[in-house]
Design a protein around this motif. Structure first.
Motif, short mmCIF file in Angstrom:
data_model
loop_
_atom_site.label_atom_id
_atom_site.label_comp_id
_atom_site.label_asym_id
_atom_site.label_seq_id
_atom_site.Cartn_x
_atom_site.Cartn_y
_atom_site.Cartn_z
N PRO A 174 6.93 12.67 -10.39
CA PRO A 174 6.22 11.53 -9.81
C PRO A 174 5.71 10.57 -10.88
N HIS A 175 5.22 11.12 -11.99
CA HIS A 175 4.74 10.30 -13.10
C HIS A 175 5.84 9.40 -13.63
N SER A 176 7.01 9.97 -13.87
CA SER A 176 8.14 9.20 -14.40
C SER A 176 8.61 8.14 -13.40
N ALA A 177 8.61 8.48 -12.11
CA ALA A 177 9.05 7.53 -11.09
C ALA A 177 8.10 6.33 -11.02
N ILE A 219 0.81 -1.22 0.00
CA ILE A 219 0.00 0.00 0.00
C ILE A 219 0.85 1.28 0.00
N SER A 220 1.92 1.29 0.77
CA SER A 220 2.73 2.51 0.90
C SER A 220 3.82 2.63 -0.18
N GLU A 221 3.98 1.62 -1.03
CA GLU A 221 5.08 1.64 -2.00
C GLU A 221 5.03 2.82 -2.98
N VAL A 225 8.02 5.44 -3.42
CA VAL A 225 8.74 5.61 -4.69
C VAL A 225 8.83 7.08 -5.05
N VAL A 226 7.73 7.80 -4.87
CA VAL A 226 7.71 9.23 -5.21
C VAL A 226 8.61 10.02 -4.27
N ARG A 227 8.57 9.69 -3.00
CA ARG A 227 9.41 10.42 -2.03
C ARG A 227 10.90 10.19 -2.29
N ALA A 276 8.46 4.06 -14.14
CA ALA A 276 9.61 3.17 -14.01
C ALA A 276 9.35 2.06 -13.00
N TYR A 277 8.67 2.41 -11.92
CA TYR A 277 8.31 1.43 -10.88
C TYR A 277 7.42 0.33 -11.46
N PHE A 278 6.42 0.70 -12.27
CA PHE A 278 5.54 -0.31 -12.84
C PHE A 278 6.27 -1.16 -13.87
N LEU A 279 7.13 -0.56 -14.67
CA LEU A 279 7.88 -1.32 -15.66
C LEU A 279 8.83 -2.31 -14.99
N ARG A 280 9.40 -1.93 -13.82
CA ARG A 280 10.24 -2.88 -13.07
C ARG A 280 9.41 -4.06 -12.58
N MET A 281 8.19 -3.80 -12.11
CA MET A 281 7.32 -4.88 -11.65
C MET A 281 6.99 -5.82 -12.81
#
Length: 269
Positions: free
Chosen positions: A85-88, A69-71, A75-77, A91-96
């Motif tokens: 934030p959009h780019s972060a 829930i807090s991920e 990631v944004v912080r 990238a986070y979703f593409l890593r998943m």
């Protein structure tokens, strides 16, 4: 696992035992028809032990998703200087996706698939999973507010980012349950994610701009009665049980109404 201490490995083994025992009972009898006492008895542990590992019965199914829930907010912080934030989160979703993570809808782990099936079959669990997404969105919005965004903008942006991720994951998950492998889905999943995040980045203001007048052809669902200058709908429709069920399932999947939060409270189950 090799890096964990013996005590930590034992705790992990107990946690998995409790979860697998609970899932087996839920599959056999239905989530709402199984008590924590029954789970404890089947796993040969005390009821207190179950609650030590899983505070509620719902957590026996949704603890994996709850841990994430807090991920998005984290990631944004933790993003570097110069990154949005959009780019972060892109990238986070593409890593998943790359690692075939359950939260991206690309996992074939048997435990994950069992959880997903039980959630689909249990409205109360579907509502709770929806509430987890709402909480993730609220935490992400709070992270944006902390950096100076207005509350309205933060909530709008957070909701769009989180719901985009959810729709992408659900699209992948549907293909998994249809029998495709993560390797088969992955190229399309990446392309779809790139498309979705590109829409967020550039906006939808010019999307589907009408370039010509609509056709003047009459709507075939209507006809002139001849005696009156009005159209009567000639399609008679009465929803049956299957239509009603699909409509309810659609609401459970897509609605983001916080009024469901109380209904999803594990104390009610």
């Amino acid at each position: 696992m090799e890096e964990l201490s013996l005590r930590e490995r034992k705790k992990h083994a107990t946690r998995v035992l409790l979860m697998e025992t609970a899932l087996s009972l839920f599959e056999e009898k239905g989530f709402d028809n199984v008590s924590v006492a029954e789970i404890a008895e089947a796993a040969e542990v005390s009821k207190a032990t179950v609650f030590n590992y899983f505070p509620t019965k719902v957590d026996l199914v949704l603890a994996g998703g709850k841990a994430h829930i807090s991920e998005p907010a984290n990631v944004v912080r933790s993003r570097p200087v110069g990154q949005t934030p959009h780019s972060a989160l892109r990238a986070y979703f593409l890593r998943m996706l790359k690692h075939h993570e359950p939260m991206a809808g690309l996992s074939l782990h048997p435990l994950v698939l069992r959880v997903q099936r039980i959630v689909r079959q249990t409205p109360g669990l579907a509502l709770k999973a929806m509430d987890h997404r709402r909480q993730a969105s609220e935490l992400l919005a709070q992270a944006l507010i902390e950096e100076g965004s207005s509350e309205l903008t933060a909530r709008l942006v957070a909701t769009q980012l989180m719901h985009t991720q959810h729709i992408l994951a659900q699209t992948n998950l549907q293909r998994i349950h249809a029998g495709e492998t993560p390797e088969e889905i992955y190229p399309d999943a990446v392309a779809t994610a790139e498309h979705a995040f590109r829409l967020l980045e550039h906006g939808i203001g010019d999307f589907m701009r009408r370039e010509a007048e609509p056709s003047d052809a009459p709507d075939t669902a209507f006809h002139d009665t001849g005696s009156r200058a009005e159209a009567d709908c000639r399609v008679a429709y009465a929803p049956g049980e299957d239509d009603t069920r699909r409509a309810v399932e659609q609401v459970l999947r897509d609605a983001e109404d916080e009024i469901f939060e109380e209904l999803a409270d594990p104390d009610r189950l």
